[in-house]
Enzyme design. Structure first.
Site, PDB file in Angstrom:
ATOM      1  N   GLY A 168       6.945   4.248   4.110  1.00 54.03           N
ATOM      2  CA  GLY A 168       7.205   5.467   4.866  1.00 54.03           C
ATOM      3  C   GLY A 168       8.452   5.353   5.702  1.00 54.03           C
ATOM      4  O   GLY A 168       9.222   4.395   5.578  1.00 54.03           O
ATOM      5  N   LEU A 200       0.821  -1.217   0.000  1.00 58.11           N
ATOM      6  CA  LEU A 200       0.000   0.000   0.000  1.00 58.11           C
ATOM      7  C   LEU A 200       0.847   1.256   0.000  1.00 58.11           C
ATOM      8  O   LEU A 200       0.450   2.288  -0.534  1.00 58.11           O
ATOM      9  CB  LEU A 200      -0.921   0.006   1.225  1.00 58.11           C
ATOM     10  CG  LEU A 200      -1.986  -1.091   1.288  1.00 58.11           C
ATOM     11  CD1 LEU A 200      -2.709  -1.031   2.621  1.00 58.11           C
ATOM     12  CD2 LEU A 200      -2.973  -0.949   0.147  1.00 58.11           C
ATOM     13  N   GLY A 201       1.997   1.201   0.619  1.00 58.32           N
ATOM     14  CA  GLY A 201       2.831   2.395   0.701  1.00 58.32           C
ATOM     15  C   GLY A 201       4.088   2.125   1.486  1.00 58.32           C
ATOM     16  O   GLY A 201       4.261   1.075   2.104  1.00 58.32           O
ATOM     17  N   ASP A 253       1.705  15.328  14.225  1.00 52.55           N
ATOM     18  CA  ASP A 253       1.978  15.149  12.792  1.00 52.55           C
ATOM     19  C   ASP A 253       0.668  15.157  12.003  1.00 52.55           C
ATOM     20  O   ASP A 253       0.417  14.279  11.175  1.00 52.55           O
ATOM     21  CB  ASP A 253       2.742  13.851  12.555  1.00 52.55           C
ATOM     22  CG  ASP A 253       3.440  13.819  11.198  1.00 52.55           C
ATOM     23  OD1 ASP A 253       3.608  14.908  10.596  1.00 52.55           O
ATOM     24  OD2 ASP A 253       3.809  12.726  10.736  1.00 52.55           O
ATOM     25  N   ARG A 270       7.249  -0.446   5.548  1.00 52.33           N
ATOM     26  CA  ARG A 270       6.334  -0.704   4.443  1.00 52.33           C
ATOM     27  C   ARG A 270       4.978  -1.151   4.976  1.00 52.33           C
ATOM     28  O   ARG A 270       4.896  -1.796   6.019  1.00 52.33           O
ATOM     29  CB  ARG A 270       6.916  -1.794   3.525  1.00 52.33           C
ATOM     30  CG  ARG A 270       8.317  -1.440   3.043  1.00 52.33           C
ATOM     31  CD  ARG A 270       9.011  -2.637   2.403  1.00 52.33           C
ATOM     32  NE  ARG A 270       8.470  -2.978   1.122  1.00 52.33           N
ATOM     33  CZ  ARG A 270       8.780  -2.373  -0.010  1.00 52.33           C
ATOM     34  NH1 ARG A 270       9.647  -1.374  -0.008  1.00 52.33           N
ATOM     35  NH2 ARG A 270       8.253  -2.746  -1.163  1.00 52.33           N
ATOM     36  N   VAL A 271       3.918  -0.813   4.247  1.00 50.55           N
ATOM     37  CA  VAL A 271       2.560  -1.160   4.653  1.00 50.55           C
ATOM     38  C   VAL A 271       1.923  -2.042   3.576  1.00 50.55           C
ATOM     39  O   VAL A 271       1.951  -1.696   2.389  1.00 50.55           O
ATOM     40  CB  VAL A 271       1.696   0.095   4.876  1.00 50.55           C
ATOM     41  CG1 VAL A 271       0.275  -0.291   5.252  1.00 50.55           C
ATOM     42  CG2 VAL A 271       2.304   0.956   5.974  1.00 50.55           C
TER      43      VAL A 271
END
Length: 846
Positions: free
Chosen positions: A514, A511-512, A629, A518-519
């Site tokens: 960061g 999914l992404g 954030d 990782r996700v």
């Protein structure tokens, strides 16, 4: 000193003259201990750019080992460069073993050119190259490459007495190589640490990674070849990477004017790099305070090491050149005053960063622009290096780890057979004992399975949910792990359960990516969709975020906060499991994708949901929690477009009753940072309010919080939108899709709310409760303006569905996700809020 318009390329003849003039100044300053220059398959030495390449058949300190016969080919026809005149072809796995006299970083440079008439179809050859620890190339083929030849440069940390380069043909093809370099690098050239961007924080552990040179630029100057670099590097001109051609002007001085001091040596960069620069030119914009921006296509699945080179060759006096350095939309180095950093003019300086690709694109942007406090609006850059950092699989090309790609030798297969035969008897001997235990194990497993149901996350956890073990970083190899033994932290997942849920971390489920890791999208055994966030075990920052996320979310349950389902800390892993948010981050519905535009009512409802989540953080727990954030990538939308606040890795417990603030280091994302918090390092709930004000403007204007490509007055959305709000002309800069579709009274209330949130001082900002109140009022004004107003609906989850597109893979605030929506204890709170709000009689709200 000569100032030249960036009009045409420097003629090659002039460049050659310059090279000759520089050669005596910049060469021979560094002598590498290991210096292998190998002409593969050649019968004689080859000279290329002043360096001599020795045939691989005569190099005594190097051994070539093949599992079959290699093929030697040469060409009498024209080739791009002499180094490509010969090649060695490998029908089966082969390796070069180099004796290493000095451990540490080494350049590994590979040259490939599919020679014609070789008897093999080298254009279709599929090549994999690995070292003992890293994957350098994986299934590379010229069929998918836009170029006639390939040069690759890697920086590999060698920690043994030899370096083995293995070439593996794949897909029933062959592998080949034309030339190889293995050359020592000074230890200090590539440090272990750099400054991570977004959020700004130290990044350590570079020595554990391999690097691949992607771009190396000489700003404003000619092409520099290995002849003119003591480390054999090539520096190309930057012109083709400029975002706006007219935005930069070449500036140059004599290389003899450059004065190396302190830690900067010619090995960092040759003096000609520092003797030329790009400065600000005419960008055809009304305001001269624009930025010079370079745009680089990159692989979004990797992190990048970025070295920026500076040397003030334009100023007449000290402290007159002050500018900002941007990476993507983040300020990487604010108010850089070169003369204060170097104490003199014409003194080289460099700064190292680590960053991912920009959000919603496969590019990395580097910008410089004048600081608002500068006396002279100018900015400068002399050189730039961008290097890809190996990923968690220790690969620079794909995600297959080196252990999987490394072939098994016949002798190893034979040993494996002997071992298997030896243990077969032992297994038979213990089989009877195992059979006797089966019933007992089966009974216990059944009981354990029944007891392994999801543990309820408490509404309020206690502050000691982390055991003493959990506060200690434990090392296992290169990984950091954390033990969490408290039973009120949600479901504990075994690593095997995580592997099953994500199909062994299948890249198609990514999914992404960061800063934490990782996700992946996952599916549990009961069919529940989840988001699995796998931390990078080498990151100490990741370890802190892992603890904070669990500690915070184990205390919190709210309809507008992303729910933590459980975690896994087996095998030195740091894994968090969240509910799946089907519609991803709010940002992807505002800009950068092809998703349909949100209506004004939809945007208000999403902002209201996020405000409710933040209001609960500030007031709903035993002690307030500051998110720290807040941004559009941390506001996620479920399948019904209910907004939920996510990513609590930077969250901080708020001040006690007898305190006004929490003193802490500045963390967060540039563009959203509370300026008061940034200046004083004093954190309050009002810091979240400021960030939310930026979100409101982002929702209205559908553009990033920071965009360094724009003219100076437009870079920061908070400053830009506030100037229009104070003129009462916010409708002039809002999303064009909303034109004529927004009730002016609703827009006015929305703008006033955002303006209050963005007040310079925290004491002048409203609480999140007041922000929520005003947004509810703006929504009511919008609803009552409709002639076809439907019956009142006090919920915020009636937004019609919008098709989902994949999340952008390299957003620094990775999107988690969510689809399980049961009623929670805050539903009553939402209803109560709406009931009170419906009794408003003051048209100005609060």
């Amino acid at each position: 000193m000569v100032k030249m318009k960036l009009v045409k390329w420097v003629p090659l003849v002039v460049a050659v003259v310059l090279f000759v003039s520089m050669f005596h100044e910049s060469s021979a300053l560094f002598t590498p201990v290991d210096n292998y220059l190998i002409a593969c398959g050649s019968s004689q030495s080859v000279t290329f750019l002043g360096r001599t390449y020795i045939p691989d058949s005569v190099q005594s300190s190097m051994a070539l080992k093949t599992q079959g016969n290699s093929i030697i080919v040469t060409s009498n026809s024209s080739v791009p460069f002499p180094v490509y005149q010969s090649a060695r072809i490998f029908p089966s796995t082969a390796s070069y073993k180099f004796d290493i006299n000095q451990q540490g970083r080494h350049w590994v440079r590979l040259y490939f050119y599919p020679l014609p008439k070789s008897g093999q179809n080298l254009t279709s050859a599929s090549i994999t190259v690995i070292t003992e620890n890293f994957v350098l190339l994986n299934n590379f083929t010229f069929k998918n490459y836009n170029g006639s030849y390939l040069f690759k440069e890697f920086a590999v940390n060698v920690t043994s007495d030899n370096l083995i380069l293995t070439f593996i043909p794949s897909n029933n093809s062959v592998a080949f190589v034309n030339a190889i370099e293995v050359v020592s690098i000074p230890d200090e050239l590539i440090p272990d640490q750099a400054l991570a961007v977004s959020p700004s924080a130290p990044f350590s552990g570079l020595s554990e990674h391999a690097l691949e040179t992607v771009y190396r630029l000489n700003m404003g100057g000619p092409l520099l070849t290995p002849q003119n670099d003591t480390l054999g590097r090539t520096w190309e001109n930057d012109a083709k990477y400029l975002h706006v051609n007219g935005s930069a002007v070449n500036y140059s001085v004599s290389p003899a004017d450059i004065r190396y001091k302190s830690a900067v040596t010619p090995e960092v960069a040759p003096n000609w790099v520092y003797a030329t620069a790009e400065t600000m030119g005419d960008s055809n914009v009304p305001n001269g305070n624009f930025n010079i921006t370079w745009v680089f296509p990159v692989d979004p699945n990797f992190t990048y090491f970025i070295r920026t080179h500076f040397c003030d060759i334009v100023s007449k006096s000290l402290n007159s050149l002050v500018f900002n350095v941007y990476i993507n939309s983040d300020i990487a180095f604010p108010s850089m005053d070169l003369s204060s950093l170097t104490s003199d003019l014409s003194v080289p300086y460099y700064k190292d960063f680590v960053s991912n690709a920009s959000s919603n694109s496969n590019t990395l942007t580097i910008s410089v622009g004048p600081d608002s406090e500068a006396d002279i609006p100018d900015a400068i850059m002399n050189g730039l290096e961008i290097m890809k950092v190996s990923n968690e699989a220790r690969s620079l090309d794909g995600f297959l780890p080196v252990e999987i790609l490394r072939p098994v030798s016949p002798s190893t297969k034979s040993k494996i057979g002997i071992i298997i035969g030896s243990i077969a008897g032992a297994l038979a001997a213990v089989a009877l004992v195992g059979l006797c235990c089966c019933c007992l194990v089966s009974q216990r497993s059944k009981t354990a399975h029944q007891g392994h149901t999801w543990l309820p996350l408490p509404l309020y956890g206690n502050s000691l949910t982390m055991t003493k073990m959990s506060t200690t970083s434990q090392k296992s190899g290169t990984a950091s792990c954390i033990s969490l033994t408290s039973s009120n932290l949600g479901r504990f997942f075994t690593f095997q359960e995580i592997m099953d849920a994500t199909n062994k971390f299948d890249e198609s489920l990514l999914l992404g990516v960061g800063g934490f890791g990782r996700v992946y999208k996952g599916t549990l055994e009961d069919g529940t969709k989840v988001a699995v966030k796998r931390g990078n075990p080498r990151s100490e920052q990741g370890l802190a975020e892992f603890r904070t996320e669990i500690e915070m979310l184990s205390k919190l349950r709210h309809r507008h906060l992303v729910s933590l389902i459980g975690y896994c800390d087996e095998r030195s892993e740091m894994i968090l499991v969240y509910e799946y948010m089907a519609n991803g981050p709010l940002r992807s519905h505002l800009y950068g994708t092809d998703l349909p535009s949100l209506s004004w009512k939809q945007r208000l409802e999403i902002c209201i949901g996020a405000a409710r989540g933040l209001h609960y953080l500030h007031t709903g727990a035993a002690q307030s929690i500051i998110h720290r954030d807040v941004k559009t990538t941390n506001i996620l939308l479920d399948e019904n477009f209910v907004a939920k606040v996510a990513d609590f890795g930077l969250s901080k417990t708020g001040p006690a009753l007898d305190q006004t603030h929490v003193s802490t280091a500045v963390k967060g994302s540039f563009g959203y940072l509370d300026p008061e918090y940034f200046r004083r390092q004093q954190l309050t709930e009002k810091s979240d309010v400021y960030s939310f004000g930026v979100v409101l403007m982002e929702v209205l204007c559908t553009r990033p919080a920071l965009n360094p490509v724009l003219p100076r007055e437009q870079v920061n959305i908070a400053e830009w939108a506030m100037s229009w709000q104070k003129k009462g002309m916010l409708d002039q800069i809002m999303d064009s899709n909303l034109a004529g579709k927004v009730n002016p009274a609703s827009l006015k209330k929305f703008g006033e709310t955002a303006e209050k949130c963005l007040a310079e001082h925290g004491v002048d900002r409203p609480s999140m409760g007041d922000v929520l109140w005003n947004l509810e009022y703006a929504l009511q004004l919008e609803e009552t303006s409709s002639a076809l107003m439907e019956p009142e609906d006090n919920s915020t989850n009636h937004i019609p569905g919008i098709p989902l597109t994949p999340l952008e893979p390299f957003d620094n605030s990775v999107s988690m996700v969510d689809g399980v929506n049961s009623g929670t204890d805050d539903d009553a709170e939402d209803a109560a809020t709406s009931a009170v709000f419906s009794q408003l009689v003051n048209p100005r709200g609060r």
